[in-house]
Design a protein around this motif. Structure first.
Motif, PDB file in Angstrom:
ATOM      1  N   ASP A  74       0.822  -1.209   0.000  1.00 10.05           N
ATOM      2  CA  ASP A  74       0.000   0.000   0.000  1.00 10.05           C
ATOM      3  C   ASP A  74       0.858   1.263   0.000  1.00 10.05           C
ATOM      4  O   ASP A  74       0.331   2.385   0.061  1.00 10.05           O
ATOM      5  N   GLY A  75       2.182   1.105  -0.087  1.00  2.45           N
ATOM      6  CA  GLY A  75       3.071   2.254  -0.167  1.00  2.45           C
ATOM      7  C   GLY A  75       3.569   2.748   1.166  1.00  2.45           C
ATOM      8  O   GLY A  75       4.363   3.686   1.224  1.00  2.45           O
ATOM      9  N   ASP A  76       3.137   2.130   2.265  1.00  2.32           N
ATOM     10  CA  ASP A  76       3.598   2.541   3.588  1.00  2.32           C
ATOM     11  C   ASP A  76       4.829   1.740   3.992  1.00  2.32           C
ATOM     12  O   ASP A  76       5.039   0.609   3.533  1.00  2.32           O
ATOM     13  N   ALA A  77       5.642   2.325   4.858  1.00  2.00           N
ATOM     14  CA  ALA A  77       6.843   1.648   5.324  1.00  2.00           C
ATOM     15  C   ALA A  77       6.465   0.599   6.362  1.00  2.00           C
ATOM     16  O   ALA A  77       5.636   0.835   7.243  1.00  2.00           O
ATOM     17  N   ILE A 120      10.110  13.449  -8.173  1.00  2.00           N
ATOM     18  CA  ILE A 120       8.704  13.060  -8.202  1.00  2.00           C
ATOM     19  C   ILE A 120       8.599  11.756  -7.424  1.00  2.00           C
ATOM     20  O   ILE A 120       9.519  10.938  -7.435  1.00  2.00           O
ATOM     21  N   SER A 121       7.485  11.568  -6.714  1.00  3.86           N
ATOM     22  CA  SER A 121       7.396  10.488  -5.739  1.00  3.86           C
ATOM     23  C   SER A 121       6.911   9.164  -6.308  1.00  3.86           C
ATOM     24  O   SER A 121       7.026   8.136  -5.653  1.00  3.86           O
ATOM     25  N   GLY A 122       6.344   9.201  -7.528  1.00  5.94           N
ATOM     26  CA  GLY A 122       5.719   7.990  -8.038  1.00  5.94           C
ATOM     27  C   GLY A 122       4.328   7.790  -7.479  1.00  5.94           C
ATOM     28  O   GLY A 122       3.618   6.863  -7.866  1.00  5.94           O
ATOM     29  N   GLY A 123       3.918   8.684  -6.567  1.00  5.62           N
ATOM     30  CA  GLY A 123       2.608   8.545  -5.942  1.00  5.62           C
ATOM     31  C   GLY A 123       1.875   9.858  -5.789  1.00  5.62           C
ATOM     32  O   GLY A 123       0.984  10.178  -6.562  1.00  5.62           O
ATOM     33  N   LYS A 124       2.283  10.676  -4.811  1.00  9.61           N
ATOM     34  CA  LYS A 124       1.475  11.828  -4.431  1.00  9.61           C
ATOM     35  C   LYS A 124       1.970  13.173  -4.939  1.00  9.61           C
ATOM     36  O   LYS A 124       1.199  14.118  -4.992  1.00  9.61           O
ATOM     37  N   LEU A 165      11.164   8.772   7.883  1.00 13.93           N
ATOM     38  CA  LEU A 165      11.389   7.843   6.782  1.00 13.93           C
ATOM     39  C   LEU A 165      11.179   8.511   5.438  1.00 13.93           C
ATOM     40  O   LEU A 165      10.333   9.392   5.291  1.00 13.93           O
ATOM     41  N   ALA A 166      11.943   8.070   4.443  1.00 16.89           N
ATOM     42  CA  ALA A 166      11.809   8.638   3.096  1.00 16.89           C
ATOM     43  C   ALA A 166      12.247   7.606   2.072  1.00 16.89           C
ATOM     44  O   ALA A 166      13.264   6.927   2.259  1.00 16.89           O
ATOM     45  N   GLU A 167      11.476   7.500   0.988  1.00 15.94           N
ATOM     46  CA  GLU A 167      11.859   6.628  -0.117  1.00 15.94           C
ATOM     47  C   GLU A 167      12.846   7.383  -1.002  1.00 15.94           C
ATOM     48  O   GLU A 167      12.517   8.438  -1.546  1.00 15.94           O
ATOM     49  N   LEU A 168      14.038   6.876  -1.120  1.00 15.76           N
ATOM     50  CA  LEU A 168      15.091   7.543  -1.885  1.00 15.76           C
ATOM     51  C   LEU A 168      14.944   7.207  -3.365  1.00 15.76           C
ATOM     52  O   LEU A 168      15.034   6.044  -3.756  1.00 15.76           O
ATOM     53  N   LEU A 208      10.597   2.116  -7.218  1.00 14.25           N
ATOM     54  CA  LEU A 208       9.245   1.766  -7.641  1.00 14.25           C
ATOM     55  C   LEU A 208       8.284   1.975  -6.484  1.00 14.25           C
ATOM     56  O   LEU A 208       8.503   1.464  -5.387  1.00 14.25           O
ATOM     57  N   HIS A 209       7.219   2.740  -6.735  1.00 13.47           N
ATOM     58  CA  HIS A 209       6.182   2.941  -5.720  1.00 13.47           C
ATOM     59  C   HIS A 209       5.200   1.781  -5.848  1.00 13.47           C
ATOM     60  O   HIS A 209       4.488   1.659  -6.841  1.00 13.47           O
ATOM     61  N   LEU A 210       5.157   0.931  -4.828  1.00 12.76           N
ATOM     62  CA  LEU A 210       4.401  -0.311  -4.940  1.00 12.76           C
ATOM     63  C   LEU A 210       2.901  -0.083  -5.051  1.00 12.76           C
ATOM     64  O   LEU A 210       2.198  -0.854  -5.694  1.00 12.76           O
ATOM     65  N   ALA A 211       2.381   0.976  -4.448  1.00 16.79           N
ATOM     66  CA  ALA A 211       0.930   1.203  -4.475  1.00 16.79           C
ATOM     67  C   ALA A 211       0.448   1.644  -5.848  1.00 16.79           C
ATOM     68  O   ALA A 211      -0.678   1.336  -6.237  1.00 16.79           O
ATOM     69  N   THR A 212       1.268   2.363  -6.591  1.00 13.52           N
ATOM     70  CA  THR A 212       0.836   2.907  -7.885  1.00 13.52           C
ATOM     71  C   THR A 212       1.457   2.200  -9.075  1.00 13.52           C
ATOM     72  O   THR A 212       0.950   2.305 -10.197  1.00 13.52           O
ATOM     73  N   GLY A 213       2.572   1.510  -8.859  1.00 16.27           N
ATOM     74  CA  GLY A 213       3.281   0.898  -9.975  1.00 16.27           C
ATOM     75  C   GLY A 213       4.087   1.898 -10.782  1.00 16.27           C
ATOM     76  O   GLY A 213       4.641   1.549 -11.827  1.00 16.27           O
ATOM     77  N   MET A 214       4.168   3.149 -10.301  1.00 16.02           N
ATOM     78  CA  MET A 214       4.929   4.199 -10.978  1.00 16.02           C
ATOM     79  C   MET A 214       6.305   4.343 -10.313  1.00 16.02           C
ATOM     80  O   MET A 214       6.501   3.919  -9.170  1.00 16.02           O
ATOM     81  N   TRP A 215       7.213   4.979 -11.045  1.00 16.42           N
ATOM     82  CA  TRP A 215       8.566   5.161 -10.530  1.00 16.42           C
ATOM     83  C   TRP A 215       8.777   6.561  -9.972  1.00 16.42           C
ATOM     84  O   TRP A 215       8.389   7.548 -10.597  1.00 16.42           O
TER      85      TRP A 215
END
Length: 276
Positions: free
Chosen positions: A25-28, A103-107, A160-163, A167-174
């Protein structure tokens, strides 16, 4: 990939960096342990997605992240404009090197600042809190967040931060670092459908510089002065002194005065008197 890893390490990673795995779901998720080169490579390839803990066990950080997640609420254009304003302010008047843009791949978007020397989390929080108060106070409840968290205790979820790139697992975008001139085109969908080339990501980072101790201190002092939170210092002499360009202090701008006093290793304190 090694060039990209080298640039990420130079700018953002800590010795003994900790990480958490990202759930679908995109959460850590739960703490996973020390970040190894093998784990980082898997992250960059999209084989797994991790979130870095920006704090060391000693409570130090060297990466500051400001997220602008307005795209999730249909405010991508507004948040992009605000990101540009903040990025410009970091450089002028605050005098810091240009931040990385992602860009976050999500929000939405992110601004990444690299510190040459890790600093205590309380100092990082103070800087981010004053920066938000100065440049984007109204966006706090609209998806603008800072890490390490600028409000109160450094709880795990707020450090926490996605570096990028990842791949953003919730959206499938990078998620990816981008050229700032491209940012507006991602207002509605802040992600890439395909993994960005590692060489291009490394190239975006290659020219970036870390904030030196002196630069950070001066920027923090300037923000404190803007909000009247600088401790009282010894008042400088009011004798007119020539500054560059042949201008006198009494005719100079505030920036001229501050620059002149800094050149003499004097930290000015500005106090405003309100008539009764």
């Amino acid at each position: 990939m090694q060039k990209l890893i080298s640039e990420l390490t130079r700018l953002y990673l800590l010795k003994g960096q900790q990480y958490r795995a990202q759930s679908k779901d995109g959460d850590a998720g739960i703490p996973a342990g020390d970040l190894s080169p093998a784990i980082l490579e898997q992250h960059l390839r999209g084989e797994k997605t991790i979130a870095l803990d920006l704090l060391s066990e000693e409570g130090l950080t060297r990466a500051l992240l400001i997220d602008f997640h307005g795209a999730a609420a249909g405010k991508g254009d507004e948040h992009w404009s605000k990101l540009c304003e903040v990025a410009n302010a970091l450089q002028d008047p605050l005098g810091l090197p240009a931040p990385a843009v992602s860009i976050s791949g999500g929000k939405g978007y992110g601004l990444w600042l690299s510190l040459a020397t890790p600093i205590p989390v309380a100092q990082a929080q103070q800087f981010l809190r004053l920066l938000r108060k100065t440049y984007f106070p109204d966006l706090r409840n609209e998806g603008a967040d800072e890490a390490p968290d600028a409000d109160g205790a450094a709880e795990a979820a707020n450090t926490l931060a996605e570096l990028p790139p990842c791949l953003h697992l919730a959206t499938g975008m990078w998620a990816a670092f981008i050229n700032p001139g491209m940012g507006a085109s991602f207002a509605e969908e802040p992600g890439l459908e395909m993994a960005p080339p590692h060489s291009a990501q490394a190239a975006f980072l290659a020219d970036l510089k870390s904030v030196t101790d002196k630069q950070f201190t001066q920027a923090l002092n300037m923000l404190q002065q803007m909000h009247g939170t600088v401790p009282e210092a010894v008042a400088p002499s009011l004798t007119p002194v020539h500054v560059s360009g042949g201008r006198l202090l009494k005719d100079a701008s505030l920036e001229d005065i501050v620059r002149h006093l800094h050149g003499k290793n004097i930290e000015p304190t500005f106090r405003h008197l309100i008539a009764k």
